[in-house]
Structure formats: C-alpha cells, structure tokens
Design a protein around this motif. Structure first.
Motif, mmCIF file in Angstrom:
data_model
loop_
_atom_site.group_PDB
_atom_site.id
_atom_site.type_symbol
_atom_site.label_atom_id
_atom_site.label_comp_id
_atom_site.label_asym_id
_atom_site.label_seq_id
_atom_site.Cartn_x
_atom_site.Cartn_y
_atom_site.Cartn_z
ATOM 1 N N SER A 8 16.904 72.874 21.269
ATOM 2 C CA SER A 8 15.944 73.614 21.348
ATOM 3 C C SER A 8 15.226 73.245 19.452
ATOM 4 N N MET A 9 16.237 73.893 18.692
ATOM 5 C CA MET A 9 15.966 73.450 17.341
ATOM 6 C C MET A 9 15.765 72.032 17.116
ATOM 7 N N ARG A 10 16.180 71.436 17.665
ATOM 8 C CA ARG A 10 16.468 69.909 17.572
ATOM 9 C C ARG A 10 14.484 69.477 17.599
ATOM 10 N N ARG A 11 14.436 69.445 18.430
ATOM 11 C CA ARG A 11 13.396 69.519 19.534
ATOM 12 C C ARG A 11 12.103 70.066 18.959
ATOM 13 N N GLY A 12 11.972 71.207 18.452
ATOM 14 C CA GLY A 12 10.786 71.809 17.870
ATOM 15 C C GLY A 12 11.134 71.030 16.480
ATOM 16 N N GLN A 13 11.944 70.411 15.542
ATOM 17 C CA GLN A 13 11.659 70.084 14.653
ATOM 18 C C GLN A 13 11.056 68.924 14.272
ATOM 19 N N VAL A 14 10.925 67.637 15.540
ATOM 20 C CA VAL A 14 10.527 66.568 16.088
ATOM 21 C C VAL A 14 8.570 67.108 16.517
ATOM 22 N N ARG A 15 8.558 68.378 17.854
ATOM 23 C CA ARG A 15 7.500 68.221 17.972
ATOM 24 C C ARG A 15 6.827 69.435 16.704
ATOM 25 N N HIS A 16 7.459 69.592 15.836
ATOM 26 C CA HIS A 16 6.148 70.387 14.493
ATOM 27 C C HIS A 16 6.031 69.502 13.380
ATOM 28 N N LEU A 17 7.391 67.712 13.182
ATOM 29 C CA LEU A 17 6.745 66.756 12.376
ATOM 30 C C LEU A 17 5.277 65.990 13.034
ATOM 31 N N GLN A 18 5.931 65.539 14.645
ATOM 32 C CA GLN A 18 4.734 65.001 15.034
ATOM 33 C C GLN A 18 3.309 65.983 14.995
ATOM 34 N N ARG A 19 3.769 67.042 15.044
ATOM 35 C CA ARG A 19 2.934 67.424 15.312
ATOM 36 C C ARG A 19 1.402 67.484 13.832
ATOM 37 N N LEU A 20 2.463 67.367 12.474
ATOM 38 C CA LEU A 20 1.669 66.892 11.265
ATOM 39 C C LEU A 20 1.268 65.800 11.359
ATOM 40 N N GLY A 21 1.233 65.313 11.489
ATOM 41 C CA GLY A 21 1.832 63.666 11.452
ATOM 42 C C GLY A 21 1.857 62.927 10.950
ATOM 43 N N VAL A 22 2.876 63.727 10.954
ATOM 44 C CA VAL A 22 4.413 62.153 10.718
ATOM 45 C C VAL A 22 4.676 61.098 11.435
ATOM 46 N N PRO A 23 5.084 59.646 10.671
ATOM 47 C CA PRO A 23 4.847 58.712 11.604
ATOM 48 C C PRO A 23 6.411 58.386 12.058
ATOM 49 N N ARG A 42 11.983 60.821 24.385
ATOM 50 C CA ARG A 42 11.921 62.623 25.241
ATOM 51 C C ARG A 42 11.191 63.594 24.717
ATOM 52 N N TYR A 43 11.732 64.048 23.085
ATOM 53 C CA TYR A 43 11.304 65.052 22.412
ATOM 54 C C TYR A 43 9.607 64.670 21.750
ATOM 55 N N LEU A 44 8.857 63.263 22.136
ATOM 56 C CA LEU A 44 8.395 64.119 21.589
ATOM 57 C C LEU A 44 6.767 64.984 22.879
ATOM 58 N N ASP A 45 6.192 65.115 21.675
ATOM 59 C CA ASP A 45 4.795 65.419 22.629
ATOM 60 C C ASP A 45 3.907 64.675 22.667
ATOM 61 N N ASP A 46 3.219 64.240 24.143
ATOM 62 C CA ASP A 46 2.218 62.754 24.931
ATOM 63 C C ASP A 46 0.280 64.383 25.100
ATOM 64 N N ALA A 47 0.787 65.579 23.931
ATOM 65 C CA ALA A 47 -0.425 66.482 24.670
ATOM 66 C C ALA A 47 -1.531 65.678 23.006
ATOM 67 N N LEU A 48 -2.222 65.589 23.692
ATOM 68 C CA LEU A 48 -3.747 65.316 23.273
ATOM 69 C C LEU A 48 -3.663 66.678 22.126
ATOM 70 N N PRO A 49 -4.152 66.298 20.422
ATOM 71 C CA PRO A 49 -4.127 67.048 19.880
ATOM 72 C C PRO A 49 -4.853 67.860 19.780
ATOM 73 N N TRP A 50 -4.962 68.931 19.042
ATOM 74 C CA TRP A 50 -6.364 70.196 19.285
ATOM 75 C C TRP A 50 -7.812 69.469 18.955
ATOM 76 N N GLN A 51 -7.526 68.933 17.852
ATOM 77 C CA GLN A 51 -8.860 68.615 17.335
ATOM 78 C C GLN A 51 -9.499 67.777 18.411
ATOM 79 N N ASP A 52 -9.150 66.948 19.164
ATOM 80 C CA ASP A 52 -9.131 65.914 20.023
ATOM 81 C C ASP A 52 -9.196 66.389 21.383
ATOM 82 N N ASN A 53 -9.245 67.887 21.076
ATOM 83 C CA ASN A 53 -9.396 67.940 23.056
ATOM 84 C C ASN A 53 -11.129 68.525 23.281
ATOM 85 N N PRO A 54 -11.405 67.941 24.851
ATOM 86 C CA PRO A 54 -12.221 67.863 24.877
ATOM 87 C C PRO A 54 -13.388 68.679 24.986
#
Length: 73
Positions: A8-23, A42-54
């Motif tokens: 849970s912590m490992r996935r949270g870190q990955v998703r946080h870094l991804q949402r910050l825009g880290v390559p 499997r841990y990466l989030d496929d969600a649309l970034p908030w600023q691109d939300n239609p």
C-alpha cells in the motif's frame, strides 16, 4: 475495515511521484524497479490529470451564474 500491506505504501509512493509528473525511468530508479517492470505498470494510475478533466469547464460556467452555490459542502 480494509487491511493495508507494505505494498500500500509502495503503490502510494509510485502514484504520488507519477502525479507530480516524475518520468517513469526516474520512478523506476528511485523505487528500485527494473526498467520496463510489469509490477510497476500495475501501480501506475491511468486517470486523466485533474487539470485536463473535461468537466472543469462545466463547473466554472455553473459557478459564474448568479446565485450558484455548492449545496451540502
């Protein structure tokens, strides 16, 4: 109640870094995944970034109307 694990912590870190825009290659190095890891994918989030939300434009138009207010907030 849901049970949390070490992943849970490992996935949270990955998703946080991804949402910050880290390559991805930086996330792989920082979190100690091999390049191209399927486990990381499997841990990466496929969600649309908030600023691109239609729906943001709809909310802004509604907020600009006189007398509009969030109810129940």
């Amino acid at each position: 109640m849901r049970r949390y694990s070490g992943h849970s912590m490992r996935r949270g870190q990955v998703r946080h870094l991804q949402r910050l825009g880290v390559p991805r290659h930086i996330i792989e190095t920082h979190c100690r995944y091999v390049p191209g890891s399927k486990a990381l994918a499997r841990y990466l989030d496929d969600a649309l970034p908030w600023q691109d939300n239609p729906t943001l434009a709809m909310r802004r138009r509604a907020a600009a109307r006189p007398g509009w207010a969030l109810q129940g907030v």
